[in-house]
Motif scaffolding. Structure first.
Motif, PDB file in Angstrom:
ATOM      1  N   GLU B 396       0.832  -1.204   0.000  1.00 48.52           N
ATOM      2  CA  GLU B 396       0.000   0.000   0.000  1.00 48.52           C
ATOM      3  C   GLU B 396       0.870   1.260   0.000  1.00 48.52           C
ATOM      4  OE1 GLU B 396      -2.313   1.003   3.410  1.00 48.52           O
ATOM      5  OE2 GLU B 396      -0.615   0.978   4.772  1.00 48.52           O
ATOM      6  N   THR B 397       0.198   2.400  -0.185  1.00 54.71           N
ATOM      7  CA  THR B 397       0.853   3.682  -0.030  1.00 54.71           C
ATOM      8  C   THR B 397       0.159   4.408   1.104  1.00 54.71           C
ATOM      9  OG1 THR B 397       1.357   3.796  -2.374  1.00 54.71           O
ATOM     10  CG2 THR B 397       1.465   5.847  -1.134  1.00 54.71           C
ATOM     11  N   LEU B 398       0.935   4.709   2.133  1.00 52.43           N
ATOM     12  CA  LEU B 398       0.381   5.491   3.234  1.00 52.43           C
ATOM     13  C   LEU B 398       0.845   6.928   3.055  1.00 52.43           C
ATOM     14  CD1 LEU B 398      -1.105   5.629   6.000  1.00 52.43           C
ATOM     15  CD2 LEU B 398       1.102   5.210   7.071  1.00 52.43           C
ATOM     16  N   GLY B 399      -0.106   7.848   2.933  1.00 53.54           N
ATOM     17  CA  GLY B 399       0.244   9.262   2.816  1.00 53.54           C
ATOM     18  C   GLY B 399       0.340   9.877   4.194  1.00 53.54           C
ATOM     19  N   LEU B 400       1.373  10.711   4.376  1.00 59.52           N
ATOM     20  CA  LEU B 400       1.541  11.392   5.664  1.00 59.52           C
ATOM     21  C   LEU B 400       1.507  12.877   5.361  1.00 59.52           C
ATOM     22  CD1 LEU B 400       2.131  10.923   8.667  1.00 59.52           C
ATOM     23  CD2 LEU B 400       4.547  10.854   8.124  1.00 59.52           C
ATOM     24  N   VAL B 401       0.512  13.569   5.909  1.00 64.15           N
ATOM     25  CA  VAL B 401       0.309  14.953   5.504  1.00 64.15           C
ATOM     26  C   VAL B 401       0.247  15.861   6.728  1.00 64.15           C
ATOM     27  CG1 VAL B 401      -2.211  14.895   5.455  1.00 64.15           C
ATOM     28  CG2 VAL B 401      -1.008  16.350   3.850  1.00 64.15           C
ATOM     29  N   GLY B 402       0.636  17.107   6.556  1.00 64.86           N
ATOM     30  CA  GLY B 402       0.576  18.074   7.653  1.00 64.86           C
ATOM     31  C   GLY B 402       1.334  19.321   7.259  1.00 64.86           C
ATOM     32  N   GLU B 403       1.184  20.393   8.062  1.00 64.48           N
ATOM     33  CA  GLU B 403       1.898  21.627   7.766  1.00 64.48           C
ATOM     34  C   GLU B 403       3.383  21.461   8.084  1.00 64.48           C
ATOM     35  OE1 GLU B 403      -0.609  25.401   8.910  1.00 64.48           O
ATOM     36  OE2 GLU B 403      -1.148  23.758  10.213  1.00 64.48           O
ATOM     37  N   SER B 404       4.204  22.403   7.609  1.00 69.81           N
ATOM     38  CA  SER B 404       5.622  22.285   7.918  1.00 69.81           C
ATOM     39  C   SER B 404       5.817  22.453   9.430  1.00 69.81           C
ATOM     40  CB  SER B 404       6.431  23.323   7.155  1.00 69.81           C
ATOM     41  OG  SER B 404       5.931  24.600   7.360  1.00 69.81           O
ATOM     42  N   GLY B 405       6.747  21.693   9.965  1.00 68.41           N
ATOM     43  CA  GLY B 405       7.002  21.751  11.395  1.00 68.41           C
ATOM     44  C   GLY B 405       6.133  20.800  12.199  1.00 68.41           C
ATOM     45  N   CYS B 406       5.327  19.965  11.514  1.00 69.04           N
ATOM     46  CA  CYS B 406       4.456  19.075  12.286  1.00 69.04           C
ATOM     47  C   CYS B 406       5.160  17.777  12.634  1.00 69.04           C
ATOM     48  CB  CYS B 406       3.168  18.785  11.526  1.00 69.04           C
ATOM     49  SG  CYS B 406       3.395  17.681  10.139  1.00 69.04           S
ATOM     50  N   GLY B 407       6.364  17.553  12.101  1.00 68.02           N
ATOM     51  CA  GLY B 407       7.122  16.366  12.469  1.00 68.02           C
ATOM     52  C   GLY B 407       7.012  15.226  11.484  1.00 68.02           C
ATOM     53  N   LYS B 408       6.377  15.454  10.317  1.00 63.74           N
ATOM     54  CA  LYS B 408       6.181  14.346   9.388  1.00 63.74           C
ATOM     55  C   LYS B 408       7.494  13.864   8.782  1.00 63.74           C
ATOM     56  CE  LYS B 408       4.617  17.381   5.590  1.00 63.74           C
ATOM     57  NZ  LYS B 408       5.130  18.658   6.136  1.00 63.74           N
ATOM     58  N   SER B 409       8.401  14.821   8.470  1.00 64.25           N
ATOM     59  CA  SER B 409       9.695  14.401   7.925  1.00 64.25           C
ATOM     60  C   SER B 409      10.524  13.678   8.966  1.00 64.25           C
ATOM     61  CB  SER B 409      10.474  15.615   7.415  1.00 64.25           C
ATOM     62  OG  SER B 409       9.916  16.078   6.219  1.00 64.25           O
ATOM     63  N   THR B 410      10.472  14.165  10.217  1.00 60.00           N
ATOM     64  CA  THR B 410      11.230  13.509  11.288  1.00 60.00           C
ATOM     65  C   THR B 410      10.748  12.079  11.467  1.00 60.00           C
ATOM     66  OG1 THR B 410      11.349  15.660  12.350  1.00 60.00           O
ATOM     67  CG2 THR B 410      12.013  13.760  13.659  1.00 60.00           C
ATOM     68  N   LEU B 411       9.441  11.879  11.370  1.00 57.72           N
ATOM     69  CA  LEU B 411       8.899  10.528  11.526  1.00 57.72           C
ATOM     70  C   LEU B 411       9.460   9.620  10.427  1.00 57.72           C
ATOM     71  CD1 LEU B 411       7.042   8.488  12.849  1.00 57.72           C
ATOM     72  CD2 LEU B 411       5.159   9.356  11.461  1.00 57.72           C
ATOM     73  N   GLY B 412       9.441  10.103   9.190  1.00 54.39           N
ATOM     74  CA  GLY B 412       9.978   9.315   8.084  1.00 54.39           C
ATOM     75  C   GLY B 412      11.451   9.005   8.285  1.00 54.39           C
ATOM     76  N   GLN B 413      12.200  10.023   8.716  1.00 52.26           N
ATOM     77  CA  GLN B 413      13.640   9.829   8.883  1.00 52.26           C
ATOM     78  C   GLN B 413      13.945   8.914  10.065  1.00 52.26           C
ATOM     79  OE1 GLN B 413      15.420  13.719   9.035  1.00 52.26           O
ATOM     80  NE2 GLN B 413      15.015  14.116   6.874  1.00 52.26           N
ATOM     81  N   THR B 414      13.063   8.898  11.058  1.00 55.82           N
ATOM     82  CA  THR B 414      13.262   8.005  12.193  1.00 55.82           C
ATOM     83  C   THR B 414      13.039   6.561  11.756  1.00 55.82           C
ATOM     84  OG1 THR B 414      12.454   9.762  13.622  1.00 55.82           O
ATOM     85  CG2 THR B 414      12.624   7.575  14.587  1.00 55.82           C
ATOM     86  N   ILE B 415      12.008   6.351  10.917  1.00 51.55           N
ATOM     87  CA  ILE B 415      11.738   4.986  10.461  1.00 51.55           C
ATOM     88  C   ILE B 415      12.906   4.468   9.621  1.00 51.55           C
ATOM     89  CG2 ILE B 415      10.269   3.605   8.947  1.00 51.55           C
ATOM     90  CD1 ILE B 415       7.923   5.361   9.861  1.00 51.55           C
ATOM     91  N   VAL B 416      13.454   5.318   8.779  1.00 47.84           N
ATOM     92  CA  VAL B 416      14.510   4.858   7.884  1.00 47.84           C
ATOM     93  C   VAL B 416      15.849   4.748   8.613  1.00 47.84           C
ATOM     94  CG1 VAL B 416      15.457   6.989   6.928  1.00 47.84           C
ATOM     95  CG2 VAL B 416      15.110   5.025   5.452  1.00 47.84           C
ATOM     96  N   GLY B 417      15.940   5.356   9.798  1.00 47.76           N
ATOM     97  CA  GLY B 417      17.138   5.182  10.606  1.00 47.76           C
ATOM     98  C   GLY B 417      18.082   6.366  10.621  1.00 47.76           C
ATOM     99  N   LEU B 418      17.651   7.503  10.092  1.00 49.67           N
ATOM    100  CA  LEU B 418      18.518   8.682  10.148  1.00 49.67           C
ATOM    101  C   LEU B 418      18.511   9.281  11.544  1.00 49.67           C
ATOM    102  CD1 LEU B 418      17.899  10.507   6.763  1.00 49.67           C
ATOM    103  CD2 LEU B 418      20.006   9.461   7.564  1.00 49.67           C
ATOM    104  N   HIS B 419      17.411   9.125  12.257  1.00 50.80           N
ATOM    105  CA  HIS B 419      17.366   9.511  13.663  1.00 50.80           C
ATOM    106  C   HIS B 419      17.121   8.243  14.464  1.00 50.80           C
ATOM    107  CE1 HIS B 419      17.178  13.611  12.442  1.00 50.80           C
ATOM    108  NE2 HIS B 419      16.017  13.474  11.850  1.00 50.80           N
ATOM    109  N   ARG B 420      17.617   8.248  15.692  1.00 52.27           N
ATOM    110  CA  ARG B 420      17.368   7.113  16.562  1.00 52.27           C
ATOM    111  C   ARG B 420      16.200   7.493  17.464  1.00 52.27           C
ATOM    112  NH1 ARG B 420      19.491   2.681  16.617  1.00 52.27           N
ATOM    113  NH2 ARG B 420      19.006   1.311  18.351  1.00 52.27           N
ATOM    114  N   ALA B 421      15.129   6.715  17.427  1.00 52.12           N
ATOM    115  CA  ALA B 421      13.965   7.031  18.255  1.00 52.12           C
ATOM    116  C   ALA B 421      14.345   6.937  19.725  1.00 52.12           C
ATOM    117  CB  ALA B 421      12.833   6.067  17.944  1.00 52.12           C
ATOM    118  N   ASP B 422      13.752   7.809  20.552  1.00 50.98           N
ATOM    119  CA  ASP B 422      14.055   7.786  21.989  1.00 50.98           C
ATOM    120  C   ASP B 422      13.381   6.606  22.671  1.00 50.98           C
ATOM    121  OD1 ASP B 422      15.469  10.130  21.683  1.00 50.98           O
ATOM    122  OD2 ASP B 422      13.674  11.361  21.940  1.00 50.98           O
TER     123      ASP B 422
END
Lengths: 382, 694
Positions: B396-422
């Motif tokens: 499937e394709t899950l769309g993640l939408v929101g205004e800038s600064g809502c954390g959507k990019s951080t969530l994506g980068q956390t899943i892919v491993g660019l950030h380490r989740a706390d």
């Protein structure tokens, strides 16, 4: 050259056998193309290359050797170069200078030199002169130019107190002055990349401590620090070792600015998307630094280095001029300028400042070269 | 002359040889908004700069006239006026004002916005400092700046993006210009802020009666604000007319193509989009005859490629420059190409309802510490992602939408491993392998997971290393993996390039040789190199022109069907999200506020924030009275937020909303985090029937 493909609406590459041109050219080819467009930089580069050629073979280029002196010509003024003369058979191309007629004013005790047109000193290329070893091992006595008859007075830049040829000594000085910058910068570069890299890579407290240290070092007044360190070199140390010690002293301060540049580029690049992408490709830190990051700022480092060399040259000149840097028998432009330390000498023999002109030309050329390299370092901006 | 400005046969030449604007005719009537539409590289901004005589070196106006009607009835030809003359200086800022896309580069960071507004006033009209201040504050109030008297003394960095745009508009309008040129003024803004600024411009224009030249690439914005539309292609107007005429009965194949490549929000969201093929060629390579013919489906070899196009009047002030409407119209059958079969096939969904999720994210938190002082002690935290849970199903394709600064990019980068989740867990379960927690994986397993979950970045320029050849960029992941020989990697790179629609010859080139769309194709090839299961696309099409964007979306759909990919598609563009997603997650201030199927989210929103986002999509054609507009901006996630984070901007907020933090709950796969979702009847997305080509 690419063409616009009318059937697909895509800009298509030219025939695939043609493997050069935009797109196939790598980074360095683009840097080179952009550098060539910076006229002043290219001119600076040519002068710098010439300066290093001079530094490599001063014995051949200088009309006389370093030690040659003749007290009879103490403070002789620069001679004018004449291209030819008329000896009753019409004007002929015979480059020459005129020998001096000296008169001593017994009231002031001063000697004055006057051009003696009756005694032309003919000049030639590849003339025989004093013997020396080219590159230290090829014995020869040829000089690029000089008086056809060895020993005739030839002082294009004038002579100093002991009657030594300032032109020859300036040419010899090039070797020390141009290389002390290189070696000093090379040392600074090693320190700078190492410490700046650590600072940028680890960040946090390490970065903070290193940056404050750099600020502290940069806030120390440079000349007193150099004087202090140079004064600590014992007088018994042989001149060659003094030379190396002075380069170390210069790089004690020189590394700080390089470390800042390296750290800045490290920090900026760490957050570039392509570095993130490399992390996602599974690259370890070593591979990321050497394969993905270092090539990107190598050209910036080269530009910074070429801008740092003139600073080193000026610092050495200042130290030697003050008498705390290099000492005779080693000759650098700064050492030569020591002769011009008091106003009365300069007033009566202003040509003693000519080695200073060499400093100006070298520093300007290096700065132009550095500017050109800096502009070319990022060839993707246009 | 009734028009405010009449431009005739305008030519702008760069470097003495390249015509960027090539015989442009344009009229701007007083009190009307004219939208200038086209892809980037068509010469829209250069036209605007020509009107103000501020073209960047080495460009210059090389022909034609720009006649500006003066208040006293006389006519000034701007094209013949020297750029540095006092007359021109008076025209700039006095008669014609301009606003830009990026206010930060237009406003000085060293002066307060009050300084800059009053400076414009004092330059053009002799007023004292006190009067200027009063006038400036009045103007800020006019443009809807909150607390104008205080904001007057603010610096630009103290304002939000929308407030900066308002300040710039105030500065442009302070001298009551007769023409306002707005160059993509809302492109860099969030959709909710964009809606507010468009409303503001429309109101100001009604109140002051000025003419507006509005430059945009977004046809939704056109539908929202324009009275008249001019479509520009390669330095010429190809179609011009009243907004309803052009949008409802588009004539030129380029206009039709632009409209067809816009995601539709009525009927079938996932209907394949018709992309215009190719891209805008550089002006130096302008094709002969009709410049659009290489990309045109109607083009006839016997005339379009070499016969100069003439303008044809169609009545209703509708003009089109196309051979298919000219004297030779009978030779054309004017049939649009059917949607490509591959893309259509991709639209068919393959997910079974019973499938187990490919990725289960549970209570993921990512806080960025705020450090200060010499020893970098932590003094606070930005809660970029705050206890997010969601499932992504295979295929499937899950769309993640929101205004800038809502954390959507951080969530994506956390899943892919660019950030380490706390904290939290991310369970990744491929059908043939035991499930693993991404956060606990180490060593060889972590390396394998990296090849299974890949990412496509937003900016195709920054994400490709300029020092590496395309071959090495795409093959890097395989090279690091070290299981394939160089020849095998080479073959795979060639196959990937073919797959993303590029010539395999491109492998030896460097990224700077490619256009933005081609670079994004390379970035996609890199993401697919390791044969991944899950691909995270972080605003992957946001930086691209609309026709290129459609090409990439269609390609991504086709690749999904072909390779069985699963996408997490992060975007702020609701149209794109609706078109590509099977399900949509709406994110606000680090949390998911609504999650459901695309149909459910767009047709039956449960959270007021979703309703506001949908209402803000430009070109919805709603009656002005009933529209919902969000004030304010995403709250500062560094502070502790009590209760619902959206409460301060929510028109339905009660006292209870500020007390407890609502949990994400619901049935049938449609979840929301609003305590009032049961009682509220929120409005779905309005259909954009005005944007349906005839």
């Amino acid at each position: 050259m690419s063409t616009f493909d009318e059937t697909t609406g895509q800009v298509a590459p030219a025939a695939k056998t043609h493997q050069r041109g935009r797109g196939f050219d790598g980074h360095w080819a683009l840097v080179w193309q952009k550098f060539l467009r910076h006229r002043l930089g290219v001119a600076g580069g040519v002068v710098v290359i010439l300066a290093y050629v001079v530094a490599a073979i001063p014995e051949f280029l200088a009309p006389v050797t370093l030690e040659a002196y003749n007290p009879a010509y103490s403070y002789a003024p620069p001679q004018t170069l004449h291209l030819g003369r008329d000896e009753g058979e019409g004007w002929q191309f015979r480059p020459h200078v005129n020998a001096y007629k000296s008169e001593i004013d017994y009231n002031s005790g001063r000697r004055t030199f006057v051009d003696d047109e009756s005694q032309p000193v003919d000049l030639g290329l590849f003339v025989e002169g004093e013997s020396y070893n080219l590159f230290g091992f090829i014995p020869t006595n040829r000089h690029l130019f000089g008086p056809v008859i060895e020993g005739q007075p030839f002082f294009l830049f004038g002579a100093d107190r002991l009657g030594r040829d300032i032109l020859s000594r300036t040419i010899y000085g090039t070797r020390i002055s141009m290389t002390i910058g290189l070696i000093g910068v090379a040392l600074s570069l090693v320190f700078g990349i190492l410490i700046g890299g650590i600072s940028g890579l680890f960040g946090g407290v390490t970065d903070n401590v290193i940056q404050r240290l750099i600020e502290f070092i940069q806030s120390v007044p440079a000349i007193p620090l150099w004087i202090g360190l140079a004064a600590a070199i014992p007088a018994s140390v042989p001149p060659l070792q003094v030379y190396f010690l002075i380069t170390i002293i210069l790089s004690v301060l020189g590394w700080t600015s390089l470390a800042r540049v390296v750290r800045g580029r490290f920090l900026a690049m760490r957050n570039e998307d392509f570095v993130k992408a490399a992390r996602l490709d599974g690259c370890g830190p070593v591979r990321i630094i050497f394969r993905h990051m270092l090539p990107s700022f190598l050209s910036h480092i080269i530009a910074t280095v070429s801008l740092a060399i003139p600073g080193m040259i000026l610092a050495e000149t200042a130290l030697s001029y003050l008498g705390i840097g290099l000492r005779t028998p080693i000759v650098s432009w700064g050492v030569l300028l020591q002769e011009a330390q008091n106003v009365r000498t300069i007033a009566s023999a202003p040509w003693l400042l000519l080695p200073g002109a060499a400093v100006v030309v070298a520093v300007l050329a290096l700065n132009f070269l550095g500017d050109g390299l800096r502009d070319a370092a990022d060839p993707y901006s246009d | 002359m009734d028009n405010l400005i009449e431009i005739r046969d305008l030519r702008v030449t760069f470097a003495g040889a390249i015509d960027v604007v090539n015989g442009l005719d344009l009229d701007i009537a007083p009190g009307k908004t004219l939208c200038l539409v086209g892809e980037s590289g068509c010469g829209k901004s250069v036209t605007a700069k020509a009107i103000l005589q501020v073209i960047d070196h080495p460009g210059r106006v090389s022909g034609g006239s720009i006649n500006l009607r003066q208040p006293d009835g006389s006519v000034l030809d701007i094209a013949k006026t020297k750029p540095t003359s006092p007359v021109m200086q008076h025209v700039r800022g006095g008669d014609i004002a301009m606003i830009h896309q990026e206010p930060m580069s237009f406003l000085s960071p060293l002066y307060t916005i009050g300084n800059q507004i009053s400076e414009a006033l004092m330059l053009h009209r002799k007023v004292g400092e006190k009067a200027a201040r009063a006038e400036g504050i009045r103007m800020l109030e006019e443009v809807g700046m909150p607390d104008p008297a205080r904001r007057y003394d603010s610096y630009t960095f103290q304002l939000s993006g929308g407030q900066r745009q308002r300040a710039m508009i105030a500065m442009a309008l302070i001298n009551k210009p007769r023409l306002l040129i707005a160059d993509e003024p809302t492109t860099a803004l969030d959709v909710t802020t964009q809606a507010n600024i468009l409303d503001l411009l429309a109101r100001l224009q009604r109140d002051t009666g000025m003419g507006v030249l509005f430059i945009t690439h977004d046809l939704g914005v056109v539908a929202e604000i324009a009275d008249e539309v001019a479509v520009m292609y390669l330095g010429k107007i190809v179609e011009r007319g009243p907004v309803r005429e052009v949008l409802e009965h588009p004539k030129h194949p380029y206009t039709r193509g632009l409209l067809a490549s816009m995601p539709r929000l009525d009927g079938d969201f996932k209907a394949s989009l018709q992309a215009i093929r190719g891209m805008v060629p550089p002006p130096a390579l302008r094709p002969a005859g009709c410049p659009f013919h290489p990309r045109c489906d109607w083009a006839r070899a016997d005339m379009c490629g070499h016969v100069q196009v003439l303008e044809t009047e169609l009545g209703h002030d509708h003009m089109v420059a196309c051979h298919a409407y000219g004297p030779q119209a009978h030779k054309f059958d004017r049939v649009d190409r059917p949607v490509a079969a591959a893309a259509a096939a991709a639209a068919v969904k393959v997910r079974e309802e019973s499938a187990a999720p490919l990725l289960s994210v549970r209570d993921i938190k990512k806080h960025f510490p705020i450090r200060s002082g010499f020893f970098q002690r932590q003094t606070g935290a930005v809660r970029a992602v705050d206890a997010v849970s969601l499932d992504i199903f295979p295929g499937e394709t899950l769309g993640l939408v929101g205004e800038s600064g809502c954390g959507k990019s951080t969530l994506g980068q956390t899943i892919v491993g660019l950030h380490r989740a706390d904290s939290g867990s991310m369970r990744f379960a491929e059908d043939d392998r035991p499930a693993v927690d991404l956060l606990a994986a180490r060593g060889a397993e972590a390396r394998r997971l990296r090849t299974d979950i890949r990412m496509i970045f937003q900016d195709p320029t920054g994400s490709l290393n300029p020092r590496m050849r395309v071959r090495n960029i795409i093959g890097e992941v395989l090279q690091v993996e070290g299981q394939l020989s160089d020849a095998e990697i080479e073959a795979r790179v060639q196959a990937l390039l073919a797959k993303v629609g590029l010539s395999p010859d491109y492998a030896q080139r460097y990224p700077h040789a490619f256009s933005g769309g081609q670079r994004q194709r390379i970035a996609i090839a890199r993401a697919l190199a390791s044969d991944p299961r899950l691909v995270i696309a972080d605003e992957a099409v946001s930086a691209l022109d609309v026709s290129v964007q459609t090409q990439i979306i269609n390609m991504m759909k086709a690749l999904q069907a072909e390779m069985g990919l699963t996408y997490l598609f992060v975007s702020h563009d609701l149209g794109v999200i609706a078109n590509i997603s099977d399900r949509v997650a709406v994110m606000y201030a680090g949390r998911i506020v609504e999650l459901g199927s695309t149909e459910e989210i767009f047709r039956n929103p449960q959270h007021p924030y979703t309703e506001a986002l949908l209402a803000a999509i430009p070109g919805r054609g709603e009656s002005a009275g009933g529209r919902i507009r969000l004030g304010g901006h995403v709250p500062d996630v560094a502070g502790r937020i009590e209760g619902c984070a959206f409460a301060d901007r929510c028109p339905y907020a009660l006292e209870a909303c500020r007390q407890v933090r609502p949990e994400l709950k619901g049935a049938g796969g449609h979840l929301d985090a609003c305590i009032r979702s049961e009682e509220l009847h929120l409005r779905p997305v309005a259909s954009n029937e005005t944007l349906v080509p005839a």
